[in-house]
Design an enzyme around this catalytic site. Structure first.
Site, mmCIF file in Angstrom:
data_model
loop_
_atom_site.group_PDB
_atom_site.id
_atom_site.type_symbol
_atom_site.label_atom_id
_atom_site.label_comp_id
_atom_site.label_asym_id
_atom_site.label_seq_id
_atom_site.Cartn_x
_atom_site.Cartn_y
_atom_site.Cartn_z
ATOM 1 N N TYR A 172 -1.730 -0.107 10.824
ATOM 2 C CA TYR A 172 -1.894 -0.660 9.480
ATOM 3 C C TYR A 172 -0.670 -0.392 8.619
ATOM 4 O O TYR A 172 -0.147 -1.299 7.958
ATOM 5 C CB TYR A 172 -3.142 -0.062 8.821
ATOM 6 C CG TYR A 172 -3.290 -0.439 7.366
ATOM 7 C CD1 TYR A 172 -3.670 -1.726 6.999
ATOM 8 C CD2 TYR A 172 -3.064 0.493 6.355
ATOM 9 C CE1 TYR A 172 -3.812 -2.079 5.659
ATOM 10 C CE2 TYR A 172 -3.202 0.157 5.019
ATOM 11 C CZ TYR A 172 -3.575 -1.137 4.680
ATOM 12 O OH TYR A 172 -3.701 -1.483 3.343
ATOM 13 N N THR B 177 0.828 -1.209 0.000
ATOM 14 C CA THR B 177 0.000 0.000 0.000
ATOM 15 C C THR B 177 0.854 1.248 0.000
ATOM 16 O O THR B 177 1.989 1.249 0.505
ATOM 17 C CB THR B 177 -0.912 0.011 1.248
ATOM 18 O OG1 THR B 177 -1.576 1.283 1.362
ATOM 19 C CG2 THR B 177 -0.105 -0.210 2.522
#
Length: 353
Positions: A176, A133
């Site tokens: 995250y 990501t």
């Protein structure tokens, strides 16, 4: 038309194969005549419909394993004999990671390590593509920006022209970002330490059919789902934040091209998104939705959230130079396609997933 599937010695394993990206990839691979092995715990609401669609369309070409990516035995059995592995399974929301960092780490970092170790244990280790990501770059607090025409723009000319490239230092923020960043680095290191053929995609905003967007993840689909339902849309921040958006078919084209160029790409990470030519601000998406729906959705505004980026656009030049890839679906066309699919899902008897 996406890239061809290179010859493989066994089935294609897709972890998270019932999810949004995974089911689209599985469909494309199976449509080319290959066997697809799906490993998914079906924990995300709605993905069982994606799996049912795949089974209905592809039948015996689909080998389904219902298991958690942290289950060592299940992962080793799924990896055994695979010709290639796409590791997509993971915990995907920043907000969820803030609520339960241990679970987030166990799934994203621990689950990735299980996949890597299972691959390493094979007599002939299959190649691995891991979906990371852009959040590994943090919230980009040092990126000079200015507000112009209702969107944030980078003040540095090179970034404005091409986006953010892979030389950007990692700056892991939020659990995250930390868990995906750790997994990202493990995947790259296993190429260097153990000679595995691995590549990392640091992805921007992917969207398209079969996306079950929520407020926490999949913002473009979430906005459309809310508008179709006639519900208000909450925007965190000022709505001028800019993202490059990539239609899922273009992502799969990139994935299959990567599989065909692994000897050159192994051990490298690439920023993958629509790039400067395929961007939207949140407010611009609302304008498109208003045109598609014939009325403007009701908007509500809240404070910025942890890890939010005012601007992120991928510089995809490195991957394009290595593979010849370029996104083909313009944002307006892609949003229209997703809108049409979502409307179809609400029509009785018309569900395709």
């Amino acid at each position: 038309m996406t890239a061809p599937l290179p010859p493989l010695a066994g089935p294609v394993l897709i972890t998270g194969g019932a999810g949004f990206i995974g089911c689209n990839l599985a469909h494309q691979v199976a449509s080319r005549g290959a066997t697809v092995r799906v490993l998914d715990d079906l924990s995300r609401a709605g993905v069982e419909r994606n799996l049912a669609w795949l089974q209905r369309v592809h039948g015996e070409r689909l080998d389904v394993r219902i298991a958690d990516v942290r289950d060592r035995r299940a992962v080793r059995e799924a990896v055994h004999g695979a010709g290639a592995v796409f590791h997509i399974a993971g915990q995907t929301a920043v907000t969820t990671s803030l609520g339960d960092p241990r679970e987030d780490f166990a799934v994203n970092a621990g689950g990735t390590l299980e996949v890597l170790e299972a691959i390493r244990a094979q007599p002939t280790p299959p190649p691995l593509l891991f979906t990371s990501t852009n959040k590994v770059y943090g919230c980009l607090p040092d990126l000079a920006l200015h507000l112009e025409n209702g969107r944030w723009h980078p003040s540095e000319a090179a970034i404005a022209r091409h986006g953010i490239d892979e030389r950007r230092p990692l700056e892991l923020r939020t659990p995250y970002g930390c868990s995906k960043g750790a997994a990202d680095q493990y995947v790259l290191d296993y190429a260097h330490s153990f000679g595995l053929r691995t590549v990392v995609f640091r992805m921007s905003c992917i969207y398209g059919p079969h996306q079950l967007g929520t407020e926490d993840q999949g913002w473009l689909a979430h906005f459309l789902i809310r508008a179709i339902a006639g519900a208000p849309i909450t925007i965190y921040g000022d709505g001028n934040q800019v993202r490059d958006v990539l239609f899922v078919d273009d992502l799969i084209d990139a994935m299959l091209r990567a599989l065909g160029h692994l000897d050159e790409l192994r051990g490298r990470a690439f920023n993958i998104g629509g790039g400067p030519g395929h961007t939207l601000s949140l407010r611009e998406l609302i304008d498109v939705i208003a045109q598609l729906r014939g009325q403007r959705p009701e908007l509500r505004f809240e404070d910025w959230r942890a890890g939010d980026q005012r601007y992120y656009v991928s510089n995809t030049q490195a991957f394009a130079a290595a593979t010849g890839w370029a996104p083909a679906v313009a944002p307006r066309a892609g949003v229209e396609a997703l809108h049409g699919w979502l409307v179809e899902q609400r029509t009785p008897g018309r569900r395709t997933a």
